[in-house]
Design a protein around this motif. Structure first.
Motif, short mmCIF file in Angstrom:
data_model
loop_
_atom_site.label_atom_id
_atom_site.label_comp_id
_atom_site.label_asym_id
_atom_site.label_seq_id
_atom_site.Cartn_x
_atom_site.Cartn_y
_atom_site.Cartn_z
N GLY A 83 0.80 -1.22 0.00
CA GLY A 83 0.00 0.00 0.00
C GLY A 83 0.84 1.27 0.00
N GLY A 84 0.18 2.37 -0.31
CA GLY A 84 0.86 3.65 -0.49
C GLY A 84 1.50 4.23 0.75
N SER A 85 1.06 3.80 1.94
CA SER A 85 1.65 4.34 3.17
C SER A 85 2.76 3.45 3.72
N GLY B 211 3.39 9.91 -5.13
CA GLY B 211 2.28 9.74 -6.04
C GLY B 211 1.46 8.49 -5.82
N PHE B 212 1.77 7.73 -4.75
CA PHE B 212 1.04 6.49 -4.48
C PHE B 212 0.30 6.51 -3.15
N SER B 213 0.13 7.68 -2.57
CA SER B 213 -0.53 7.76 -1.27
C SER B 213 -1.99 7.27 -1.35
N HIS B 214 -2.58 7.32 -2.55
CA HIS B 214 -3.97 6.88 -2.74
C HIS B 214 -4.10 5.36 -2.83
N TRP B 215 -2.97 4.65 -2.98
CA TRP B 215 -3.01 3.23 -3.30
C TRP B 215 -3.33 2.41 -2.05
N ASN B 216 -4.59 2.02 -1.93
CA ASN B 216 -5.04 1.23 -0.79
C ASN B 216 -6.14 0.27 -1.25
N ILE C 129 14.29 -1.40 15.93
CA ILE C 129 13.39 -0.30 15.60
C ILE C 129 12.36 -0.85 14.63
N GLN C 130 11.13 -0.39 14.71
CA GLN C 130 10.09 -0.93 13.84
C GLN C 130 9.26 0.19 13.22
N PHE C 131 8.75 -0.11 12.04
CA PHE C 131 7.95 0.84 11.27
C PHE C 131 6.73 0.12 10.71
N LYS C 132 5.64 0.86 10.50
CA LYS C 132 4.43 0.27 9.95
C LYS C 132 4.55 0.05 8.45
N SER C 133 4.24 -1.17 8.03
CA SER C 133 4.13 -1.47 6.61
C SER C 133 2.66 -1.33 6.20
N HIS C 134 2.37 -1.60 4.94
CA HIS C 134 1.00 -1.49 4.44
C HIS C 134 0.82 -2.58 3.38
N ARG C 135 -0.10 -3.52 3.64
CA ARG C 135 -0.38 -4.60 2.70
C ARG C 135 -1.89 -4.76 2.52
N PHE C 136 -2.29 -5.12 1.32
CA PHE C 136 -3.67 -5.52 1.12
C PHE C 136 -3.76 -6.64 0.09
N PHE C 137 -4.85 -7.38 0.17
CA PHE C 137 -5.06 -8.58 -0.64
C PHE C 137 -6.43 -8.51 -1.28
N ILE C 138 -6.50 -8.88 -2.55
CA ILE C 138 -7.78 -8.95 -3.26
C ILE C 138 -7.80 -10.21 -4.12
N ALA C 139 -8.86 -10.97 -4.00
CA ALA C 139 -9.15 -12.06 -4.93
C ALA C 139 -10.40 -11.65 -5.70
N ALA C 140 -10.30 -11.63 -7.02
CA ALA C 140 -11.40 -11.15 -7.85
C ALA C 140 -11.68 -12.15 -8.98
#
Length: 259
Positions: free
Chosen positions: A147-149, A165-170, A239-250
């Motif tokens: 994801g974008g974040s 330019g990918f902040s919208h990608w969620n 040290i840790q940072f937040k990742s961003h992942r999403f999954f879609i089956a279509a």
């Protein structure tokens, strides 16, 4: 070895070459760890793979993940858009009978209409309408995306711009685009898991491999910030940072909507 000497040692160690899409140098040695996802990409796609006759893996990297999914469908193709990875993918996948194609434009893929039973995509860009075109009716598109974040906190730590330019990608945006293209969403997830680093060398190695995270990254430019990260890790252990992942089956509907 004092703190300064250790910092210099870890920076030197980070210069190990990165090939394909293989993070084993820092993952298998426990220098980087990630919070488990709430889903398994492979567990979901395997039943579809075993029933498919034709399959496409988009953005195969060096073919490492696809190789692990054997046995593969009779007609399996893979694409790769990053030139250094292309010969690695061909070398790894040709013995398995996989046809690897170099792709530079997501909107014009070198495949026929209705060619594939299943298309999988792990952390690769795609154009929904083109995926729809090459997928058979009732075929499956299964994707896990970054994801974008993703890792925005790491950019903040280093004082690097994350406005790429990918902040919208969620999940919400991707789901709407797939529906516009004619897909029916079967399953979806989104998560912001932590990625933990145990030494500054692992961070440098990661940023060199993921070059789009900080396009202007170099050790020299970010030396002071990296040293502060090093000090923090020495005090806390990680040290840790937040990742961003999403999954879609279509699933591809049989009637293509008007764009």
């Amino acid at each position: 070895m004092n703190q300064n000497q250790l910092f210099e040692f870890l920076i030197d160690e980070s210069q190990k070459p990165f090939t394909g899409w293989d993070f084993s140098y820092i993952e298998d040695t426990g220098r980087l760890d990630s919070e488990p996802l709430e889903w398994s990409y492979a567990s979901y796609l395997l039943p579809y793979l075993r029933q498919a006759q034709t399959m496409l893996d988009m953005g195969t990297g060096g073919g490492e993940f696809l190789t692990a999914l054997q046995p593969l469908p009779q007609d399996t193709y893979a694409t790769e858009g990053y030139a250094p990875n292309f010969p690695i993918a061909r070398r790894n996948l040709k013995p398995l009978g996989v046809n690897v194609r170099m792709v530079e434009n997501d909107e014009t893929l070198p495949f026929d209409d209705h060619q594939f039973d299943v298309i999988i995509n792990r952390h690769e860009s795609y154009y929904p309408w083109e995926v729809f075109r090459i997928l058979k009716d009732d075929g499956q598109f299964i994707t896990q995306q970054v994801g974008g974040s993703d890792m925005a906190e790491l950019n903040e730590w280093l004082g690097a711009d994350k406005d790429d330019g990918f902040s919208h990608w969620n999940l919400d945006y991707a789901e709407k685009e797939l529906k516009k293209a004619g897909f029916h969403i079967i399953k979806k997830y989104e998560q912001f898991p932590y990625t933990r680093f145990y030494d500054v060398g692992a961070i440098v190695y990661y940023l060199k491999a993921i070059s789009w995270q900080i396009p202007d990254f170099s050790v020299e430019k970010y030396m002071d910030q990296l040293y502060e990260l090093h000090r923090t890790i020495m005090e806390k252990g990680y040290i840790q940072f937040k990742s961003h992942r999403f999954f879609i089956a279509a699933e591809k509907a049989q009637v293509h909507p008007k764009e």
